[in-house]
Design an enzyme around this catalytic site. Structure first.
Site, PDB file in Angstrom:
ATOM      1  N   ARG A 129       1.955  -2.492  -7.815  1.00  0.00           N
ATOM      2  CA  ARG A 129       1.720  -0.866  -7.869  1.00  0.00           C
ATOM      3  C   ARG A 129       0.564  -0.321  -7.298  1.00  0.00           C
ATOM      4  O   ARG A 129       0.337   0.847  -7.025  1.00  0.00           O
ATOM      5  CB  ARG A 129       1.902  -0.308  -9.408  1.00  0.00           C
TER       6      ARG A 129
ATOM      7  N   HIS B 266      15.378   9.505  26.265  1.00  0.00           N
ATOM      8  CA  HIS B 266      14.703  10.820  26.489  1.00  0.00           C
ATOM      9  C   HIS B 266      12.943  10.536  26.046  1.00  0.00           C
ATOM     10  O   HIS B 266      12.464  11.362  25.420  1.00  0.00           O
ATOM     11  CB  HIS B 266      15.339  11.873  25.298  1.00  0.00           C
TER      12      HIS B 266
ATOM     13  N   LYS C  28       4.018   0.613  -4.393  1.00  0.00           N
ATOM     14  CA  LYS C  28       5.408   0.147  -4.728  1.00  0.00           C
ATOM     15  C   LYS C  28       6.307   1.647  -4.915  1.00  0.00           C
ATOM     16  O   LYS C  28       7.221   2.092  -4.374  1.00  0.00           O
ATOM     17  CB  LYS C  28       5.910  -0.710  -5.691  1.00  0.00           C
TER      18      LYS C  28
ATOM     19  N   TRP D 250      -4.285   2.280  -7.053  1.00  0.00           N
ATOM     20  CA  TRP D 250      -3.924   2.603  -5.532  1.00  0.00           C
ATOM     21  C   TRP D 250      -4.802   4.076  -5.585  1.00  0.00           C
ATOM     22  O   TRP D 250      -4.432   5.028  -6.169  1.00  0.00           O
ATOM     23  CB  TRP D 250      -2.332   2.679  -5.399  1.00  0.00           C
TER      24      TRP D 250
ATOM     25  N   ASN E 285      -2.727   6.881 -14.224  1.00  0.00           N
ATOM     26  CA  ASN E 285      -2.098   6.628 -13.612  1.00  0.00           C
ATOM     27  C   ASN E 285      -1.572   8.231 -13.173  1.00  0.00           C
ATOM     28  O   ASN E 285      -1.016   8.949 -14.258  1.00  0.00           O
ATOM     29  CB  ASN E 285      -0.824   5.898 -13.333  1.00  0.00           C
ATOM     30  N   GLY E 286      -1.421   8.922 -11.965  1.00  0.00           N
ATOM     31  CA  GLY E 286      -1.187  10.224 -11.827  1.00  0.00           C
ATOM     32  C   GLY E 286      -2.326  11.128 -11.220  1.00  0.00           C
ATOM     33  O   GLY E 286      -3.299  10.667 -10.617  1.00  0.00           O
TER      34      GLY E 286
ATOM     35  N   CYS F 183      -0.629   2.730  -8.912  1.00  0.00           N
ATOM     36  CA  CYS F 183      -1.502   2.383 -10.022  1.00  0.00           C
ATOM     37  C   CYS F 183      -0.907   1.398 -11.277  1.00  0.00           C
ATOM     38  O   CYS F 183       0.403   2.108 -11.300  1.00  0.00           O
ATOM     39  CB  CYS F 183      -2.386   3.375 -10.452  1.00  0.00           C
TER      40      CYS F 183
ATOM     41  N   GLU G 290       5.515  -2.016   7.800  1.00  0.00           N
ATOM     42  CA  GLU G 290       4.935  -2.092   6.422  1.00  0.00           C
ATOM     43  C   GLU G 290       4.342  -3.339   6.080  1.00  0.00           C
ATOM     44  O   GLU G 290       3.092  -3.467   5.550  1.00  0.00           O
ATOM     45  CB  GLU G 290       6.017  -1.986   5.486  1.00  0.00           C
TER      46      GLU G 290
ATOM     47  N   GLU H  82      15.199   1.451   9.237  1.00  0.00           N
ATOM     48  CA  GLU H  82      14.785   0.529   8.377  1.00  0.00           C
ATOM     49  C   GLU H  82      14.227  -0.658   8.924  1.00  0.00           C
ATOM     50  O   GLU H  82      13.253  -1.106   8.307  1.00  0.00           O
ATOM     51  CB  GLU H  82      16.198   0.554   7.151  1.00  0.00           C
TER      52      GLU H  82
ATOM     53  N   LYS I 121      10.404  -1.647   7.762  1.00  0.00           N
ATOM     54  CA  LYS I 121      10.206  -2.803   7.223  1.00  0.00           C
ATOM     55  C   LYS I 121       9.096  -3.621   8.162  1.00  0.00           C
ATOM     56  O   LYS I 121       7.970  -4.073   7.519  1.00  0.00           O
ATOM     57  CB  LYS I 121      11.265  -4.026   7.129  1.00  0.00           C
TER      58      LYS I 121
HETATM   59  C1  G6P Z   1       7.200   3.977  -1.395  1.00  0.00           C
HETATM   60  C2  G6P Z   1       7.577   2.402  -1.369  1.00  0.00           C
HETATM   61  C3  G6P Z   1       9.038   2.461  -0.321  1.00  0.00           C
HETATM   62  C4  G6P Z   1       9.842   3.316  -0.943  1.00  0.00           C
HETATM   63  C5  G6P Z   1       9.656   4.655  -1.195  1.00  0.00           C
HETATM   64  C6  G6P Z   1      10.669   5.401  -2.174  1.00  0.00           C
HETATM   65  O1  G6P Z   1       6.915   4.566  -0.369  1.00  0.00           O
HETATM   66  O2  G6P Z   1       6.723   1.780  -0.613  1.00  0.00           O
HETATM   67  O3  G6P Z   1       9.400   1.057  -0.355  1.00  0.00           O
HETATM   68  O4  G6P Z   1      11.120   3.288  -0.173  1.00  0.00           O
HETATM   69  O5  G6P Z   1       8.386   4.834  -1.799  1.00  0.00           O
HETATM   70  O6  G6P Z   1      10.630   4.753  -3.403  1.00  0.00           O
HETATM   71  P1  G6P Z   1      11.851   4.861  -4.504  1.00  0.00           P
HETATM   72  O7  G6P Z   1      11.037   4.198  -5.509  1.00  0.00           O
HETATM   73  O8  G6P Z   1      11.687   6.434  -4.629  1.00  0.00           O
HETATM   74  O9  G6P Z   1      12.952   4.152  -3.747  1.00  0.00           O
END
Ligand code: G6P
Length: 611
Positions: free
Chosen positions: A27, A507, A606, A74, A103-104, A2, A491, A484, A488
């Protein structure tokens, strides 16, 4: 998670709020809304993107005001819909024209709602935010600031809020607890936002609200207090971000811009810290804990998402270079176990935003259990950076793309510096240290070279982009890189991908491999190279389509794979900084080829400031 932006001053608030929302859209982006005081209260809300909201209000004279609040959401409580979008209002019939963006999460919203219903309040949304709006309305007695303070005293949970009231058309009240909110201070104007990217175009002077703090803003004055009405004097600081850092420039997407920024941001991250000539690391942020770090009995690394993958690389580095037993934990799991935190434990929270709720709670839990806590955080002044005992900032600048890239490189670089810093005080010899640091200093150049391969990587991706299931494999420090790479791809392109240790494939997951299934294998030269080649053969014999990330000069690998992307030859502990770059580019190209919205992937946010 948000985005909030609010304004009071003399400029047209509509344009400023919409522009701010667009900058904050990363956000959250499932609905958006705006409330403006302009000879009355005017509200517009819509499902979907800020552009839709803009169409609704851009030509509407009612929105020609100079005070307003806005939000991009969000969803947490209540499905994404217009009625659940913010701003939310107090009771329509007996209300005071209160509008709030939030937000929260208000954790005790259910009991507050019951109490308010008993007092005749009727609710029109499913949100916890509406409950807070009604509570403020219920407690309102001609003074918005006092009503907000009183309401927040009743609330448990996390919030960043901005509130206006039709009965006080020249007052904006904002507050926060556990969710960031920054107040930009201009000349006779204030721009409030959940992060500085919505502020820097207007002013670089700002103060961060502390937890459980309320600010009352008029056009030419502000007052900050605790929720108990104790007056505070916030410290006005210079925001570090420049406008250029948050503009797209010539790039099509923020993610691509940030991938290309990595050589430069890595340099900034290492500047003044890595000294290859002396074989020395200087980390001012943790200097006062140097002794505890060198005597550490255990390192505990906490994070979520991409940050967790960086932390997993950190585990190899701390054990390999510093010889300290190290554990990595999903912050979300750690906080709800009964973790054993022995004396001499250093807990390191790894986080781009410094606001991830689980990571924050986990590091607080580690602290309660006696650990010294450090942050490897990007956002300066963020909650984790303030809550930990000390830390090392990533210094990679604002990251806007939801899929984290340059922050990952920053996190791995910071953990590498920390591991060598501690290692040097243990058994890491000067020669190896100097060799590692020299290689680290040269890393931006090697990354640059991989970026030059982007077109080649695009062609490789084109060949397999129609496939819906992929595997990513690696061993040692390249195992978290495989995780990772898979994350990516998932996502931003919504392709199902799994990352795993190359040997684990046998396995179970090997059953998935059929003709043409893309399998990305990190097979750079190192202690486990031969074994990785063995794993490649296992994939090949089952018809998988292998894309290898290999070390420059390794022509022999070509007979084991379908495609190969070369990276420079660097010491094994540093390979993740390089081997992840082709995987970032594969994910980016795959998403673009599939026509996906790279910077705003569905369902994601984010920064996840709720559990
Ligand atoms: C969310 C984001 C990810 C990020 C994760 C941790 O899921 O979409 O890209 O890696 O949070 O966020 P941080 O700000 O703690 O690195």
């Amino acid at each position: 998670m948000c985005g909030i932006v609010a304004y009071i001053g003399s400029k047209p608030a509509r344009e400023l709020l919409l522009e701010g929302l667009k900058r904050l859209e990363y956000r959250g982006y499932d609905s958006a809304g705006i409330a403006m005081l302009n000879g009355g209260l005017h509200v517009a809300r819509t499902m979907g993107r800020v552009s839709g909201l803009e169409e609704m209000v851009i030509d509407d004279e009612a929105f020609n005001g100079t005070i307003g609040i806005a939000h991009t959401r969000w969803a947490t409580h209540g499905e994404p819909s217009e009625r659940n979008a913010h701003p939310q209002c107090d009771d329509g019939k007996k209300g005071h024209g209160i509008r709030i963006v939030h937000n929260g999460i208000i954790e005790n919203y259910a009991s507050l709602k019951t109490y308010l219903k008993e007092r005749g309040h009727e609710f029109t949304s499913d949100t916890d935010t509406e409950v807070l709006a009604h509570l403020i309305g219920e407690l309102y007695n001609g003074n918005l600031e006092t009503a907000v303070q009183a309401a927040l005293r009743e609330v448990t949970g996390a919030y960043a809020i901005a509130v206006v009231c039709e009965e006080e058309p020249d007052v904006l009240v904002v507050a926060r607890k556990g969710s960031p909110l920054i107040v930009g201070v201009g000349k006779d104007e204030y721009v409030v936002a959940s992060d500085s990217s919505a502020i820097v175009a207007h002013t670089t002077q700002a103060f961060l609200l502390d937890d459980e703090t309320v600010a009352r803003l008029t056009r030419d004055s502000f007052r900050t207090t605790t929720v108990e009405n104790v007056e505070l004097t916030p410290e006005i600081q210079e925001l570090e971000y420049s406008l250029e850092q948050i503009e797209l420039g010539d790039f099509d997407h923020f993610m691509l811009k940030e991938i290309y920024e990595q050589p430069a941001t890595l340099k900034t991250c290492m500047q003044g810290r890595v000294n290859a000539i002396d074989g020395n690391i200087v980390l001012g942020g943790v200097a006062e804990f140097a002794e505890q770090l060198s005597k550490a009995k255990r390192i505990l690394l906490l994070g979520q998402g991409t940050a967790l993958h960086a932390a997993m690389i950190g585990e190899y580095l701390f054990e390999g270079l510093a010889g300290i037993p190290t554990e990595v934990e999903f912050a979300s799991e750690f906080r709800y176990r009964n973790p054993i935190v022995e004396e001499g434990t250093i807990a390191i929270a790894v986080s781009q935003s410094g606001e991830t709720a689980d990571t924050l709670a986990a590091v607080q839990e580690a602290k309660r259990r006696g650990a010294i806590t450090l942050g490897a955080v990007n956002v300066v002044g963020s909650t984790i950076s303030r809550d930990t005992d000390a830390g090392v900032y990533l210094r990679v600048g604002p990251e806007i793309g939801v899929a984290s890239t340059k922050a990952f490189i920053g996190q791995v670089a910071v953990l590498t510096m920390l591991a060598t810093y501690v290692g040097r005080r243990h058994h890491l010899g000067k020669e190896l240290m100097t060799e590692l640091l020299a290689a680290l200093e040269a890393m931006p150049m090697h990354i640059e070279k991989v970026l030059g391969e982007s077109d080649h990587i695009l062609q490789i991706t084109k060949g397999v982009v129609d496939r819906d299931n992929w595997l990513f494999l690696g061993r040692g420090t390249n195992y978290p890189v495989a995780l990772e790479g898979a994350l990516k791809l998932k996502e931003i392109s919504y392709i199902h991908a799994e990352g795993m240790p190359a040997a684990e494939m046998k396995h179970g997951p090997i059953a998935l491999i059929d003709k043409g299934m893309p399998v990305v294998i990190v097979a750079t030269k190192g202690s486990q190279y031969e074994k990785v080649i063995g794993n490649m053969e296992e994939v090949r014999s089952r018809g998988g389509h292998i894309i290898a990330v290999a070390t420059e000069g390794d022509t022999a690998i070509q007979k084991h794979c379908d495609d190969v992307i070369y990276v420079s030859d660097v010491p094994e502990p540093l390979q993740p900084l390089l081997s992840v770059i082709p995987l970032q580019l594969i994910a980016y190209h795959a998403a673009v080829l599939r026509g996906k919205d790279v910077d705003k992937p569905r369902n994601l946010a984010k920064s996840v400031t709720v559990e």
